[in-house]
Design an enzyme around this catalytic site. Sequence first.
Site, PDB file in Angstrom:
ATOM      1  N   CYS A 146      -2.818 -10.743  10.209  1.00 28.89           N
ATOM      2  CA  CYS A 146      -3.866 -10.012  10.553  1.00 28.89           C
ATOM      3  C   CYS A 146      -3.840  -9.306  11.948  1.00 28.89           C
ATOM      4  CB  CYS A 146      -5.248 -10.484  10.350  1.00 28.89           C
ATOM      5  SG  CYS A 146      -6.760  -9.531  10.422  1.00 28.89           S
ATOM      6  N   HIS A 239      -5.338 -11.929   4.681  1.00 27.74           N
ATOM      7  CA  HIS A 239      -5.533 -13.546   4.692  1.00 27.74           C
ATOM      8  C   HIS A 239      -5.060 -14.066   3.550  1.00 27.74           C
ATOM      9  CE1 HIS A 239      -6.763 -13.467   9.082  1.00 27.74           C
ATOM     10  NE2 HIS A 239      -7.692 -12.430   8.721  1.00 27.74           N
ATOM     11  N   GLU A 241      -3.633 -16.751   3.436  1.00 28.88           N
ATOM     12  CA  GLU A 241      -3.911 -18.204   3.632  1.00 28.88           C
ATOM     13  C   GLU A 241      -5.262 -18.751   3.501  1.00 28.88           C
ATOM     14  OE1 GLU A 241      -3.881 -15.787   5.694  1.00 28.88           O
ATOM     15  OE2 GLU A 241      -5.087 -16.288   7.658  1.00 28.88           O
TER      16      GLU A 241
END
Length: 354
Positions: A146, A239, A241
Amino acid sequence: MPLVAHTDLPTFQRLHEEGEEILTPERASHQCIRELHIGLLNIMPDAAMEATERQFFRLVGACNQIAQFHVHPFTIDGLERNSAARVHIQRYYESFEQIKRDGLDALIISGANVTHDHLQDEAFWQPLTEVFEWAKRNVTSILCSCLATHALIQSCYGVERTRLPEKRWGVFSHKVVDRQHPLIAEINTRFDVPHSRFNEVFRADMEKHGLRVLVVSDEAGVHLAVSPDGFRIVFFQGHPEYDDISLLKEYKREVLRYYNDERDDYPPFPDHYFDAGVQKLLADYAGRVILAKAKGRPLEPMPEAQIVPHLDITWRDSAKAVFNNWLGKVYQITNEDRRLPFMDGIDPENPLGL
Ligand SMILES: CC(C)(COP(=O)(O)OP(=O)(O)OC[C@H]1O[C@@H](n2cnc3c(N)ncnc32)[C@H](O)[C@@H]1OP(=O)(O)O)[C@@H](O)C(=O)NCCC(=O)NCCSC(=O)CCC(=O)O
Ligand SMILES: N[C@@H](CCO)C(=O)O
């Protein structure tokens, strides 16, 4: 971990032609088998710092159960930190000096919170660019999340990100657009990724500078691209994750900001994230928050425990698959000496020989 073509079974040749990593017995018997060293430059705000550690450690650890990974967290100056965060960093993080001395095979750079309109005005810009400059010369591959993606694209290619009219926020469907690239070979061709950002670097701007775009969403733009050499910098705009609860935590923070007069409008729902039942529950809750604010009453806690069982995670398997491909390729080309990025014979301008 790659297959070894230990016989002349035609399937090995066929898979090789289809892009599968296949080692010859000769290469396999000479391969240096060792652990991999991965840096995590964590620049997330205090409240998310340890959650971010867990998220990236989990992706690395869960993506491959055979190889051994050492993850080295570190951070940089220029970020506001409370005393608990400073103690945590002091106690558990390595210094950038130590990282440079010992070397890394791969580096992950987390997202961050920004306070200025232009990234070059952030207090952490200079230290961040120092890490970029070192890593570009010394690390086999850098993976940016990001904001780190926006910062590295600006620093490498001079492209400033564009402010969006409204925050890109939610869980979006994506398609693989280059099915041959080894980073996304053999993974699902359509999958979800969460996004949470006010800014974007557009596909056309990336392609104008030679970046290769690999995964795109019609609604949310580019998620995954790589540097023109095909591998040395991996850019995530989303994102993958994130935990199942991460967007809920951000939504709760926005409701709190509304209640505390730090934003004027009641926050919208993140896109494609809450099911109909949760939306109904949160719409009722919003009515009570708006009333409490108007009457100066205390804020009732959000019914998180009722919501969490309804949140689905629809991005983790693909995230692990991409990490597995990424670290597998790093392993195949990194030098035995972890301070050097490549084995002899690897072309830095085209390390995967694409
Ligand atoms: C949203 C908040 C403020 C929520 O944190 P809080 O501490 O208030 O949460 P809380 O309700 O008190 O709950 C605390 C518990 O939740 C966990 N927790 C907190 N945040 C979490 C998260 N994001 N994901 C998963 N778990 C999380 C804590 O570890 C703790 O767990 P235990 O009790 O079990 O320990 C935080 O997560 C945060 O600051 N997130 C960062 C969001 C952000 O700035 N992203 C920037 C990336 S976007 C980007 O890079 C650029 C964007 C752009 O500029 O365009
Ligand atoms: N890239 C090395 C492994 C890491 O030292 C090899 O394939 O032999």
